[in-house]
Design a protein around this motif. Structure first.
Motif, mmCIF file in Angstrom:
data_model
loop_
_atom_site.group_PDB
_atom_site.id
_atom_site.type_symbol
_atom_site.label_atom_id
_atom_site.label_comp_id
_atom_site.label_asym_id
_atom_site.label_seq_id
_atom_site.Cartn_x
_atom_site.Cartn_y
_atom_site.Cartn_z
ATOM 1 N N ILE A 68 -52.686 22.829 -12.043
ATOM 2 C CA ILE A 68 -52.876 23.547 -13.507
ATOM 3 C C ILE A 68 -54.013 22.473 -14.086
ATOM 4 C CG2 ILE A 68 -50.896 22.416 -14.389
ATOM 5 C CD1 ILE A 68 -50.533 25.083 -15.875
ATOM 6 N N PHE A 69 -54.654 23.053 -14.775
ATOM 7 C CA PHE A 69 -55.895 22.522 -15.581
ATOM 8 C C PHE A 69 -55.673 22.645 -17.152
ATOM 9 C CE2 PHE A 69 -57.368 23.292 -11.369
ATOM 10 C CZ PHE A 69 -57.992 22.060 -11.027
ATOM 11 N N ALA A 70 -55.949 21.963 -18.025
ATOM 12 C CA ALA A 70 -55.824 21.897 -19.600
ATOM 13 C C ALA A 70 -57.036 20.964 -19.899
ATOM 14 C CB ALA A 70 -54.694 21.341 -20.134
ATOM 15 N N HIS A 71 -57.953 21.356 -20.825
ATOM 16 C CA HIS A 71 -59.124 20.660 -21.284
ATOM 17 C C HIS A 71 -58.504 19.279 -21.954
ATOM 18 C CE1 HIS A 71 -62.908 19.579 -23.024
ATOM 19 N NE2 HIS A 71 -63.531 20.575 -22.330
ATOM 20 N N ASP A 72 -57.454 19.085 -22.448
ATOM 21 C CA ASP A 72 -56.943 17.894 -23.063
ATOM 22 C C ASP A 72 -56.226 17.070 -21.870
ATOM 23 O OD1 ASP A 72 -56.311 16.319 -25.615
ATOM 24 O OD2 ASP A 72 -54.426 16.613 -24.512
ATOM 25 N N LYS A 73 -56.785 15.818 -21.716
ATOM 26 C CA LYS A 73 -56.100 15.081 -20.712
ATOM 27 C C LYS A 73 -54.747 14.820 -20.771
ATOM 28 C CE LYS A 73 -59.934 12.456 -18.901
ATOM 29 N NZ LYS A 73 -60.646 11.124 -18.687
ATOM 30 N N LYS A 74 -54.226 14.450 -21.762
ATOM 31 C CA LYS A 74 -52.802 14.556 -22.072
ATOM 32 C C LYS A 74 -51.671 15.540 -21.866
ATOM 33 C CE LYS A 74 -49.055 12.685 -25.198
ATOM 34 N NZ LYS A 74 -48.129 13.210 -24.469
ATOM 35 N N ARG A 75 -52.408 16.887 -22.385
ATOM 36 C CA ARG A 75 -51.784 17.957 -22.209
ATOM 37 C C ARG A 75 -51.957 18.233 -20.627
ATOM 38 N NH1 ARG A 75 -53.835 23.898 -23.881
ATOM 39 N NH2 ARG A 75 -51.818 25.205 -23.560
ATOM 40 N N ASN A 76 -52.811 18.277 -20.019
ATOM 41 C CA ASN A 76 -52.993 18.410 -18.824
ATOM 42 C C ASN A 76 -52.009 17.463 -17.735
ATOM 43 O OD1 ASN A 76 -55.627 19.585 -16.704
ATOM 44 N ND2 ASN A 76 -54.259 18.067 -15.708
ATOM 45 N N LYS A 77 -51.905 16.349 -18.063
ATOM 46 C CA LYS A 77 -50.944 15.474 -17.363
ATOM 47 C C LYS A 77 -49.357 15.880 -17.817
ATOM 48 C CE LYS A 77 -49.736 10.657 -16.778
ATOM 49 N NZ LYS A 77 -50.156 9.176 -17.104
ATOM 50 N N ASP A 78 -49.223 16.013 -18.880
ATOM 51 C CA ASP A 78 -47.729 16.501 -19.360
ATOM 52 C C ASP A 78 -47.294 17.918 -18.670
ATOM 53 O OD1 ASP A 78 -47.910 14.476 -20.985
ATOM 54 O OD2 ASP A 78 -47.697 15.472 -22.779
ATOM 55 N N ILE A 79 -48.419 18.953 -18.719
ATOM 56 C CA ILE A 79 -47.940 19.999 -18.039
ATOM 57 C C ILE A 79 -47.739 20.031 -16.772
ATOM 58 C CG2 ILE A 79 -48.589 22.390 -17.740
ATOM 59 C CD1 ILE A 79 -49.812 22.366 -20.637
ATOM 60 N N THR A 80 -48.683 19.298 -16.046
ATOM 61 C CA THR A 80 -48.567 19.138 -14.423
ATOM 62 C C THR A 80 -47.450 18.537 -14.159
ATOM 63 O OG1 THR A 80 -51.109 19.043 -14.360
ATOM 64 C CG2 THR A 80 -49.951 17.896 -12.842
ATOM 65 N N LYS A 81 -47.001 17.390 -14.910
ATOM 66 C CA LYS A 81 -45.694 16.767 -14.580
ATOM 67 C C LYS A 81 -44.473 17.740 -14.948
ATOM 68 C CE LYS A 81 -43.088 12.598 -15.683
ATOM 69 N NZ LYS A 81 -42.856 11.284 -16.532
ATOM 70 N N ALA A 82 -44.583 18.569 -16.089
ATOM 71 C CA ALA A 82 -43.515 19.188 -16.459
ATOM 72 C C ALA A 82 -43.163 20.512 -15.263
ATOM 73 C CB ALA A 82 -43.452 19.981 -17.583
ATOM 74 N N LEU A 83 -44.406 20.960 -14.955
ATOM 75 C CA LEU A 83 -44.313 22.100 -13.856
ATOM 76 C C LEU A 83 -44.313 21.634 -12.455
ATOM 77 C CD1 LEU A 83 -46.383 24.761 -15.753
ATOM 78 C CD2 LEU A 83 -43.738 24.511 -15.831
ATOM 79 N N THR A 101 -46.766 20.656 -10.559
ATOM 80 C CA THR A 101 -47.794 21.041 -9.824
ATOM 81 C C THR A 101 -48.673 19.783 -9.371
ATOM 82 O OG1 THR A 101 -49.121 21.265 -11.580
ATOM 83 C CG2 THR A 101 -47.741 23.298 -10.768
ATOM 84 N N GLU A 102 -49.712 19.999 -8.315
ATOM 85 C CA GLU A 102 -50.423 18.988 -7.766
ATOM 86 C C GLU A 102 -51.589 18.766 -8.533
ATOM 87 O OE1 GLU A 102 -51.187 16.386 -4.908
ATOM 88 O OE2 GLU A 102 -49.357 17.919 -4.801
ATOM 89 N N GLU A 103 -51.786 17.456 -8.777
ATOM 90 C CA GLU A 103 -52.963 16.954 -9.525
ATOM 91 C C GLU A 103 -54.308 16.802 -8.500
ATOM 92 O OE1 GLU A 103 -53.001 13.971 -12.583
ATOM 93 O OE2 GLU A 103 -51.069 13.556 -12.175
#
Length: 110
Positions: free
Chosen positions: A32-47, A49-51
């Motif tokens: 999962i990708f988000a433009h904002d790095k913090k949002r990306n990290k938070d969503i990846t962790k919460a869901l 998913t793989e980085e």
């Protein structure tokens, strides 16, 4: 096969990830990708998913991304997750609009 989609928020992303799991994808196959790095990290962790990291991009590209613009970094990571350069460009534009991009690819981690 690489599946890709955009969603508006983490709630929609969670629903789509659950659908992907019913199709045989594991959390290791889903990015999962988000433009904002913090949002990306938070969503990846919460869901859970793989980085996209060194394993997917290779060491040199990972180091290069440390000094790249966020757009360049995202396009490189989208390509490492299985998108063509043209698709990576297209989906990075969706990220610019605040959307999330989900990529499911069973071949990246193999």
């Amino acid at each position: 096969m690489t599946l890709k989609m955009t969603v508006e928020n983490a709630v929609q992303a969670k629903k789509e990830i659950e659908k992907l799991e019913t199709q045989g994808y594991t959390h290791d196959d889903i990015y999962i990708f988000a433009h904002d790095k913090k949002r990306n990290k938070d969503i990846t962790k919460a869901l859970d998913t793989e980085e996209v990291g060194v394993k997917e991009q290779g060491f040199l590209n990972s180091m290069k991304n440390m000094t790249s613009s966020r757009g360049d970094e995202l396009r490189a990571k989208l390509a490492a997750a299985g998108l063509s350069d043209q698709e990576a460009e297209q989906y990075e534009e969706e990220l610019d609009k605040g959307k999330l991009v989900i990529v499911a690819n069973k071949n990246v981690n193999n």
